[in-house]
Design a protein around this motif. Structure first.
Motif, PDB file in Angstrom:
ATOM      1  N   THR A 168       2.320   2.334   5.565  1.00 13.45           N
ATOM      2  CA  THR A 168       2.552   3.591   6.784  1.00 13.45           C
ATOM      3  C   THR A 168       4.099   3.327   7.178  1.00 13.45           C
ATOM      4  O   THR A 168       4.481   2.161   7.305  1.00 13.45           O
ATOM      5  CB  THR A 168       1.275   3.317   7.741  1.00 13.45           C
ATOM      6  OG1 THR A 168       1.858   2.329   8.767  1.00 13.45           O
ATOM      7  CG2 THR A 168       0.157   2.850   7.204  1.00 13.45           C
ATOM      8  N   HIS A 212       1.576  -2.030   8.109  1.00 17.56           N
ATOM      9  CA  HIS A 212       1.594  -1.064   9.200  1.00 17.56           C
ATOM     10  C   HIS A 212       3.023  -0.806   9.756  1.00 17.56           C
ATOM     11  O   HIS A 212       3.546  -1.706  10.415  1.00 17.56           O
ATOM     12  CB  HIS A 212       0.847  -1.749  10.534  1.00 17.56           C
ATOM     13  CG  HIS A 212       0.389  -0.940  11.517  1.00 17.56           C
ATOM     14  ND1 HIS A 212      -0.322  -1.404  12.556  1.00 17.56           N
ATOM     15  CD2 HIS A 212       0.791   0.407  11.741  1.00 17.56           C
ATOM     16  CE1 HIS A 212      -0.493  -0.505  13.304  1.00 17.56           C
ATOM     17  NE2 HIS A 212       0.306   0.658  12.952  1.00 17.56           N
ATOM     18  N   LYS A 258      -4.778  -2.106   8.664  1.00 11.78           N
ATOM     19  CA  LYS A 258      -3.330  -2.448   8.590  1.00 11.78           C
ATOM     20  C   LYS A 258      -2.803  -3.698   9.204  1.00 11.78           C
ATOM     21  O   LYS A 258      -3.342  -4.109  10.145  1.00 11.78           O
ATOM     22  CB  LYS A 258      -2.352  -1.419   9.265  1.00 11.78           C
ATOM     23  CG  LYS A 258      -2.927   0.129   8.551  1.00 11.78           C
ATOM     24  CD  LYS A 258      -2.199   1.345   9.171  1.00 11.78           C
ATOM     25  CE  LYS A 258      -2.364   1.555  10.835  1.00 11.78           C
ATOM     26  NZ  LYS A 258      -3.920   2.256  10.919  1.00 11.78           N
ATOM     27  N   GLN A 275      -3.233  -1.609   4.555  1.00  9.39           N
ATOM     28  CA  GLN A 275      -1.811  -1.224   4.395  1.00  9.39           C
ATOM     29  C   GLN A 275      -0.862  -2.042   5.386  1.00  9.39           C
ATOM     30  O   GLN A 275      -1.224  -2.578   6.119  1.00  9.39           O
ATOM     31  CB  GLN A 275      -2.008   0.283   5.146  1.00  9.39           C
ATOM     32  CG  GLN A 275      -2.902   1.198   4.470  1.00  9.39           C
ATOM     33  CD  GLN A 275      -3.250   2.544   5.226  1.00  9.39           C
ATOM     34  OE1 GLN A 275      -2.790   3.398   5.434  1.00  9.39           O
ATOM     35  NE2 GLN A 275      -4.290   2.116   6.099  1.00  9.39           N
ATOM     36  N   ALA A 314      -6.369  -0.789  12.599  1.00  7.24           N
ATOM     37  CA  ALA A 314      -5.429  -1.586  12.415  1.00  7.24           C
ATOM     38  C   ALA A 314      -5.511  -2.877  13.273  1.00  7.24           C
ATOM     39  O   ALA A 314      -6.288  -2.981  14.173  1.00  7.24           O
ATOM     40  CB  ALA A 314      -4.121  -0.987  12.639  1.00  7.24           C
TER      41      ALA A 314
END
Length: 339
Positions: free
Chosen positions: A143, A107, A76, A105, A49
């Motif tokens: 997420t 986060h 992320k 993604q 991330a």
């Protein structure tokens, strides 16, 4: 290594993936060794991330040596709006030293308001959709520690993966994963070891892996030993025996619900306290009959619970809304009379 389909992405991912958050405390040569052993053990999924400080950069350097082609890369962004998300994608591509990222993604979308910002006009989802059209990323995920946010994401049916905590203590996600499976959405499991809280990591990972609706587990790893230990689960998966299940259930009962998952989001502490380590040594003292070891570790810290000034900066950053100051007080009350 057993592989499972990551939903509609079509990616065949290893049952055990690599969680990149703890390598922030590693040297580059250690990360190089970790990546080498991931390849040897058949682990083909890496999750990191933007928020994990230098994690992307160290992974990028290691992949330059060992080969980008061995892995599906997931990272992320904590950003919510279009321009900020675009900037993060470009930074991730640079740090990971790759032309394309397999899964990007959002986060930890904490609230429905954050989710609505992502999905609304000028929001981050449109940014990732544009990046996907340009070939900069291949798939889009989200997420969260909020069941409600991910349930809404599944209803909207615009995400290819979801990522959620799941272990024998935090088991609320099971119905969510069933819904994801029906929608052909990949399920990535964070915190399968509850941040290292379980004494029997082998049992804890196998308990999660027994769920047929999940795609990949991503325990955080910061050593070759952890890679080898965790990879065994995917390389020779065996469901828990009844005795093993009872042992894990007893471990979970002793742990309770209010415990630190070692995610590290509470850092940095202005007083220099490694907050998760305070709770780790307290757990070893109280639950696992390792009093002398725990006390020695507590004494060795440059700053510990006694140095907490109750400023409260840590608590808003905790995704589990833990009463960190209250917990540090209990840690101090345990150890200070013994130091």
């Amino acid at each position: 290594m057993e592989t499972r389909l990551l939903g509609r992405t079509g990616l065949e991912v290893s049952l055990i993936g690599f969680g990149g958050i703890p390598i922030q405390r590693c040297n580059q040569w250690e990360v190089d060794e970790i990546i080498e052993n991931l390849i040897e053990e058949g682990v083909n999924f890496i999750d990191t991330a933007r928020a994990y400080t230098n994690s992307e950069k160290m992974i990028g350097e290691a992949l330059k040596q060992w080969g980008r082609e061995h892995f599906f890369l997931a990272t992320k962004t904590p950003q919510l709006r279009y321009d900020d998300v675009i900037a993060d994608v470009k930074a991730s591509l640079c740090d990971l030293q790759t032309d394309s990222i397999d899964l990007y993604q959002f986060h930890n979308a904490k609230t429905m308001a954050a989710y609505e910002t992502i999905m609304g006009p000028g929001g981050g989802y449109d940014a990732l959709a544009d990046c996907k059209k340009q070939g900069l990323i291949k798939h889009i995920g989200i997420t969260s520690h909020s069941y409600e946010v991910l349930e809404r994401a599944l209803e909207d049916d615009r995400f290819e993966t979801i990522q959620f905590p799941y272990n024998i203590v935090e088991n609320r996600g099971a119905p969510l994963f069933e819904k994801a499976k029906l929608s052909n959405v990949g399920v990535i499991i964070m915190k399968p070891l509850a941040g290292g809280a379980f004494m029997n990591a082998d049992y804890a990972l196998r308990w999660v892996a027994e769920n047929p609706n999940i795609s990949v587990l991503i325990p955080g790893m910061d050593s070759v030993k952890q890679v080898l230990d965790n990879a065994k689960i995917g390389n020779d998966f065996v469901p828990l025996s009844e005795t093993e299940r009872q042992t894990l259930e007893a471990d979970a009962k002793a742990l309770g619900k209010t415990f630190c998952r070692r995610c590290g989001y509470c850092a940095p502490c202005p007083q220099g306290i490694d907050i998760p380590m305070q709770f780790i040594v307290e757990g070893y003292y109280r639950r696992y009959d390792l009093e002398e070891w725990a006390l020695d570790r507590y004494r060795s810290f440059a700053a510990n619970a006694s140095d907490c000034v109750s400023c409260g900066e840590c608590e808003p950053r905790c995704p589990y809304n833990l009463p960190i100051r209250e917990m540090l007080t209990k840690t101090r009350e345990l150890f200070d009379p013994l130091v």
